[in-house]
Every structure is written in structure tokens, then in C-alpha cells.
Design a protein around this motif. Structure first.
Motif, mmCIF file in Angstrom:
data_model
loop_
_atom_site.group_PDB
_atom_site.id
_atom_site.type_symbol
_atom_site.label_atom_id
_atom_site.label_comp_id
_atom_site.label_asym_id
_atom_site.label_seq_id
_atom_site.Cartn_x
_atom_site.Cartn_y
_atom_site.Cartn_z
ATOM 1 N N THR A 143 0.877 -1.301 0.060
ATOM 2 C CA THR A 143 0.114 0.036 -0.135
ATOM 3 C C THR A 143 0.587 1.373 -0.125
ATOM 4 O O THR A 143 0.290 2.463 -0.170
ATOM 5 C CB THR A 143 -0.917 0.021 1.189
ATOM 6 O OG1 THR A 143 -0.203 0.192 2.411
ATOM 7 C CG2 THR A 143 -1.774 -1.393 1.297
ATOM 8 N N VAL A 342 -6.917 2.356 -1.800
ATOM 9 C CA VAL A 342 -7.042 1.623 -0.345
ATOM 10 C C VAL A 342 -7.563 2.512 0.548
ATOM 11 O O VAL A 342 -8.600 2.027 1.303
ATOM 12 C CB VAL A 342 -5.510 1.447 -0.217
ATOM 13 C CG1 VAL A 342 -5.357 0.835 1.464
ATOM 14 C CG2 VAL A 342 -4.624 0.512 -0.989
ATOM 15 N N ARG A 345 -11.435 2.309 0.111
ATOM 16 C CA ARG A 345 -11.915 1.048 0.596
ATOM 17 C C ARG A 345 -11.913 0.978 2.027
ATOM 18 O O ARG A 345 -12.710 0.522 2.666
ATOM 19 C CB ARG A 345 -11.267 -0.023 -0.152
ATOM 20 C CG ARG A 345 -11.892 -1.451 0.114
ATOM 21 C CD ARG A 345 -13.270 -1.399 -0.407
ATOM 22 N NE ARG A 345 -14.093 -2.824 0.068
ATOM 23 C CZ ARG A 345 -15.227 -2.927 0.088
ATOM 24 N NH1 ARG A 345 -16.032 -1.634 0.340
ATOM 25 N NH2 ARG A 345 -15.918 -3.810 0.700
ATOM 26 N N ASP A 346 -10.936 1.537 2.627
ATOM 27 C CA ASP A 346 -10.752 1.429 4.105
ATOM 28 C C ASP A 346 -11.873 2.179 4.806
ATOM 29 O O ASP A 346 -12.401 2.043 5.958
ATOM 30 C CB ASP A 346 -9.548 1.854 4.647
ATOM 31 C CG ASP A 346 -8.473 0.848 4.410
ATOM 32 O OD1 ASP A 346 -8.880 -0.145 4.091
ATOM 33 O OD2 ASP A 346 -7.346 1.241 4.586
ATOM 34 N N PRO A 367 -8.227 -2.730 -4.433
ATOM 35 C CA PRO A 367 -8.837 -3.553 -3.289
ATOM 36 C C PRO A 367 -9.632 -4.372 -3.659
ATOM 37 O O PRO A 367 -10.630 -4.000 -4.520
ATOM 38 C CB PRO A 367 -8.881 -2.415 -2.405
ATOM 39 C CG PRO A 367 -8.214 -0.998 -2.919
ATOM 40 C CD PRO A 367 -8.070 -1.425 -4.504
#
Length: 404
Positions: A143, A342, A345-346, A367
């Protein structure tokens, strides 16, 4: 090295040479028969013991040197930048008690779902320090991207200059986003693109000899330009050759051949800093602190459109995205795309709008659970968001794939 020794911690005894009492036949030892000399207590230590002591000293010195060198490396700044996922900010949400986007002079409407702009944490000179262990960790973290400092910032760039550039880029992106949103809604406004400064490289190649601060740029390579993205495309098309710009100065319109130069990132530049001056029929205020750069333009545009449109754009879906915009709605590529998906999505986003030119960078770095949609302009981005809202699978299936 830690200096490992024998199990006892003592030097081994001198090797047995095979001579006994002096009465045995010489054939037993394989040397000429002789009687050993008497023992002398004042004689120096035997050779093997002295050799072992030297070896032990060298091992200790090497081990200590390795420890000192390792400790020094831990505190050594590295000439790299690291990019890692940053937070997201909902352009149709609130910051504190106020909406992130406030609009005066036009009727606004309630929204639902989210249209998140995404960010990247950038660590490294000239704004901060990255040490060798951080770089090594970054190489093994999927990442995180590690980039040579010179690839991002020209040599000699200061922290203050980076801060000023990021702040100016964010302010400019808000104006450009407003222009793109009004353009998408068919609302007229006035605009001008003016030269406000030059980079140090511009003077070296001769740009300052043909352009002046205050010049208004009308066209590049014969095509009208309304924003930085259009100019950037024309400069890169010139591939190192001078690019023709149409400008106005003191009320006079004329063409000039402007030199170009190539930076470490492979792109070509003319070394001018531009400012878009707009005359909007509405006043748009975007509340966002401690975030810089131009990459939020696309999501600002969609947020403004959603606030000015009666029907919800998202239908309750959670979206994120990134990309620069020009007043005509053209979406441009940005840096840190792998980190932004990333972070999105987190944060719980299900869909992500990607500048078309960034799609190739996401091959193998998407992701799980995040749908990517490549876009070329604001109109297409809006159509995609509304197609997901309306379950228009036929339209979505007709789009070119982005990432994997």
C-alpha cells in the motif's frame, strides 16, 4: 557480528605435536628424534595462543563496527518520498456543523450517500524527513510507494514553496471545479487564464523572454484552452519542441513560440504558473483545511452538481474518486492513485472514479470489493454515478474496464 567463541570461552590448548618422553622411537612421531628443550617461564606465549587472541580482537572490532553502522543507518535520512493512504472527505457531507460545500445565489437541495475526495500522506524532504527503515518498510508494503525525491520535487525546492504550491493548487482546483460543474449544468460564466509567475527553469530556457506576468493565454498549438490540463496536453504533444501560444497583452492578441523542457517525471513543461480568473453567477465556498493539491477537482465538481440538482446523484451509494478538472470538464491524471483506492476502501466506499490515464497503474492493485470506473470528463463521471443509482447495467457494461 556478535563475536561467538568456543563453548568454554577460553582459547583452545596448543596442538599436541606427538613427542613423548624422548625414549620412544622417532618413527612414532614422523620427525627426527630429539629431546625437547627445557621449559622457560620467561619465554613469550606460544604462537597458536597469540594468534587466537588477535582473531578474537578482530571479531570483537568487526562486531562493534557492525552495530555502530546499523545504528547510524537507522538515523540516516533517505533521499526518498513515501506515499501512503490518507483520509477521505465527503464533499456532500459536513465539516463540523457546516456543509463542506456551501452555495449562495442558487437553490440547493439535500443529498444522500457520499462523494468522497481522497488524499495521500506524503512523507519526505523537503517537508519532512524519511529514514532508511521507513524506506525499507515501504518497499515491502503493497500500500506504500517509495519514490526518489528528485522525481517529485526539483532540486532546491523548499518546504515553504511546497506549501505555497499545494495551497494555490487547492484554491485553483475549487474554482476550476465550480467552473466545470456550472458548465455541466449549462450555466454561463466568464473566465480568463493568466500568467502569474515563472519557475526557475523558465528563465534558463528563455520562456521569460517571450512571456510576461499578466499575459492571458487563449490557445495552445492552435486549440483554445480553458485550463491547465489543455495547456499541459499541448506542451507534451510538442515533445520538447517550442509550443505556439496565443496570448493577449495590453489589449493586443498575438502568437509566441514558447520553449519547453523535460523534467525527471518524463513530462514537458513551459515553466509558467497560471491562474484562472472567473466571474461566476453563484458563490461557492468549500470548507477544507490542511489539504493541498489539485486532485480533488472532480469530486468537488460532482458535489456542487449534486447540491444544485433536485434528485440525489448517488441514490445513497458510497462513492469516492479523484482527478483534476478543467473548466470544460476534462478530467486529468493525479499522483498516488494506488494509495487513494486503498484509503477509499478502508473508509467504506464501494465505487471509485479513476482518471482514465491512471487506470493502467491499478493493474493488480485494486482492493477487493471496490468497483473502479475510468472517466474522461465530469459528464461521464456523473452518468456513471447515476447509472449505478438506477441499476443501468447495460450502460455500465459498455464502459471500458479500469484496473483489475
Amino acid at each position: 557480528m556478535t563475536g561467538r567463541f568456543t563453548a568454554s570461552g577460553r582459547p583452545a590448548e596448543p596442538p599436541h605435536l606427538g613427542y613423548g618422553t624422548g625414549t620412544e622411537p622417532a618413527q612414532r612421531v614422523g620427525v627426527a628424534a630429539s629431546i625437547p628443550p627445557p621449559w622457560d617461564p620467561d619465554a613469550p606465549p606460544a604462537g597458536p595462543t597469540h594468534s587466537w587472541t588477535v582473531r578474537r580482537t578482530v571479531q570483537l572490532a568487526c562486531g562493534l563496527g557492525a552495530v555502530v553502522l546499523g545504528a547510524a543507518l537507522l538515523g540516516t535520512p533517505a533521499p526518498y518520498l513515501t506515499e501512503s493512504p490518507g483520509p477521505v472527505f465527503d464533499t456532500i457531507g459536513e465539516r463540523g456543523d457546516e456543509p463542506m460545500i456551501s452555495i449562495d445565489g442558487a437553490e440547493t437541495h439535500s443529498t444522500e450517500g457520499s462523494l468522497n475526495m481522497t488524499t495521500v500522506y506524503v512523507n519526505g524532504a523537503p517537508t519532512s524527513v524519511v529514514y532508511v527503515p521507513q524506506v525499507v518498510r515501504g518497499w515491502f508494503d503493497p500500500t506504500v510507494d517509495v519514490l526518489p525525491q528528485e522525481l517529485v520535487y526539483p532540486s532546491g525546492t523548499t518546504a515553504e514553496e511546497v506549501q505555497q504550491m499545494n495551497t494555490a493548487a487547492m484554491t485553483s482546483s475549487q474554482d476550476l471545479a465550480t467552473a466545470a460543474a456550472l458548465n455541466a449544468l449549462g450555466v454561463d460564466y466568464g473566465q480568463r487564464l493568466r500568467v502569474i509567475d515563472f519557475t526557475p527553469q523558465a528563465a534558463d530556457v528563455g520562456t521569460t523572454e517571450v512571456l510576461e506576468v499578466g499575459d492571458e493565454v487563449l490557445a495552445a498549438g492552435g486549440d483554445p484552452v480553458s485550463g491547465v490540463e489543455g495547456l499541459r496536453e499541448a506542451v507534451n504533444d510538442a515533445a520538447g519542441q517550442p509550443v505556439e501560444l496565443t496570448v493577449t497583452r495590453d489589449g493586443e492578441e498575438f502568437d509566441v513560440e514558447v520553449p519547453t523542457y523535460q523534467e525527471a517525471d518524463g513530462d514537458y513543461y513551459v515553466g509558467i504558473m497560471l491562474q484562472g480568473d472567473f466571474d461566476f453567477p453563484v458563490e461557492v465556498e468549500i470548507t477544507l483545511e490542511d489539504v493541498g493539491g489539485p486532485s480533488a477537482g472532480l469530486m468537488f465538481s460532482l458535489g456542487i452538481i449534486d447540491r444544485l440538482t433536485e434528485e440525489s446523484m448517488t441514490g445513497g451509494e458510497d462513492w469516492a474518486g479523484t482527478g483534476t478538472v478543467d473548466p470544460d470538464g476534462t478530467v486529468g491524471p493525479i499522483g498516488g492513485i494506488a494509495q487513494k483506492v486503498v484509503g477509499a476502501r478502508d473508509a467504506g466506499a464501494d465505487h471509485f472514479l479513476v482518471p482514465r490515464d491512471n487506470c493502467a497503474e491499478l493493474e493488480g492493485r485494486t482492493p477487493r470489493g471496490l468497483e473502479l470506473h475510468g472517466v474522461d470528463d465530469v459528464d461521464q463521471a456523473r452518468q456513471i454515478v447515476e447509472a449505478v443509482r438506477d441499476d443501468d447495467d447495460a450502460y455500465l457494461a459498455s464502459l471500458e474496464a479500469c484496473g483489475s
